[in-house]
Design an enzyme around this catalytic site. Structure first.
Site, PDB file in Angstrom:
ATOM      1  N   ILE A  58       0.749  -1.227  -0.086  1.00 14.95           N
ATOM      2  CA  ILE A  58       0.028  -0.099   0.156  1.00 14.95           C
ATOM      3  C   ILE A  58       1.035   1.243  -0.162  1.00 14.95           C
ATOM      4  O   ILE A  58       1.821   1.221   0.686  1.00 14.95           O
ATOM      5  CB  ILE A  58      -0.956  -0.178   1.008  1.00 14.95           C
ATOM      6  CG1 ILE A  58      -1.952   1.359   1.231  1.00 14.95           C
ATOM      7  CG2 ILE A  58      -0.136   0.015   2.603  1.00 14.95           C
ATOM      8  CD1 ILE A  58      -3.093   1.046   2.288  1.00 14.95           C
ATOM      9  N   SER A  59       0.762   2.086  -0.965  1.00 16.24           N
ATOM     10  CA  SER A  59       1.577   3.347  -1.033  1.00 16.24           C
ATOM     11  C   SER A  59       1.419   4.078   0.321  1.00 16.24           C
ATOM     12  O   SER A  59       0.647   4.006   1.249  1.00 16.24           O
ATOM     13  CB  SER A  59       1.025   4.153  -2.277  1.00 16.24           C
ATOM     14  OG  SER A  59       1.215   3.730  -3.430  1.00 16.24           O
TER      15      SER A  59
END
EC number: 2.1.1.77
Length: 210
Positions: A58-59
Site C-alpha cells: 500500500i503506498s
C-alpha cells in the site's frame, strides 16, 4: 480512539507538505487501517508504504495525497485506477469523485477480493474493483476524466492515454528500478510534466514489465 489520534497526526504531517484541504479531508474520511493486514495495522497511520500480501504494498499516504492533488479529481468525474492493491487509494479517489465513479483494475484476483472487502467495510459505494490486465486500461468504460497508475510502467502507455478524455489527466510512474512520476494532460496533443522520483512495484501485464 487510538487510530483517530494517529490519523489526526498524519493529517497534520501531510498539511505541512502542502497537500490541499480537499485531499486532506478525503484522507481523513478513509480509515487506512481497514486496508492493511491485521499484523500491520499498528503502522497504518505512519507515512510509509506497507506490505499487503501477494508481494504488493500500500503506498505511503503522502504519495496517495500527492497523486490525488496532481489529478485534481472533482465531483462527478469518472476515474480509472491501475493497480487497485488493497483498495485504499481508490477509496480516497472515490471520496473526491463524489457523485462520480472510480473503476480500479487489479490483476491479482485474491488481492482484488481483499480490496472489495476493504472498500465495503469503509462504506465507500462508488468504487468498482475489476480483475483485468491494467496495462491495457479498461476500455469498457472509457473515456475517463482521470487515470491514476499505482505501479511502475516502462513508458507512458498509449493504451491509457487513448482512454483519456480531451482535457483529462493521467499520473503514471515510469521506469524499472526507480521511476519518474509524470503528470500527463491530454489536449490535441499531450502536455507532460515530471513530478519527482518515486518507487513503485512493477506493472504486471502485456504492456508492463511482467
Amino acid at each position: 480512539m487510538e487510530f483517530e489520534a494517529q490519523r489526526d497526526r498524519l493529517i497534520r504531517e501531510l498539511r505541512q507538505r502542502g497537500i490541499s484541504e480537499r485531499v486532506l479531508n478525503a484522507i481523513r474520511r478513509v480509515p487506512r487501517h481497514l486496508f492493511i493486514p491485521e499484523n500491520e495495522q499498528q503502522y497504518a497511520y505512519t507515512d510509509y508504504p506497507l506490505p499487503i500480501g501477494w508481494g504488493q504494498t500500500i503506498s505511503a499516504p503522502h504519495m496517495v495525497a500527492i497523486m490525488c492533488d496532481l489529478l485534481d479529481i472533482r465531483d462527478g468525474m469518472k476515474v480509472l485506477e491501475i493497480g487497485a492493491g488493497s483498495g485504499y487509494h481508490a477509496a480516497v479517489m472515490g471520496i473526491l469523485a463524489g457523485s462520480g465513479h472510480v473503476y480500479a483494475v487489479e490483476v491479482i484476483e485474491d488481492l482484488a477480493s481483499f480490496a472489495r472487502e476493504n472498500i465495503k467495510k469503509a462504506g465507500i459505494t462508488n468504487v468498482t474493483v475489476i480483475v483485468s490486465d491494467g496495462s491495457l486500461g479498461l476500455p469498457d468504460f472509457a473515456p475517463y476524466d482521470r487515470i491514476s497508475v499505482a505501479c511502475a510502467a516502462p513508458e507512458i502507455l498509449e493504451s491509457l492515454t487513448d482512454q483519456l478524455r480531451i482535457g483529462g489527466k493521467l499520473v503514471i510512474p515510469v521506469g524499472q528500478y526507480y521511476q519518474i512520476l509524470y503528470l500527463v494532460i491530454k489536449t490535441n496533443g499531450f502536455k507532460k510534466e515530471e513530478k519527482g522520483e518515486v518507487v513503485f512495484v512493477p506493472l504486471i501485464g502485456k504492456k508492463g514489465f511482467l
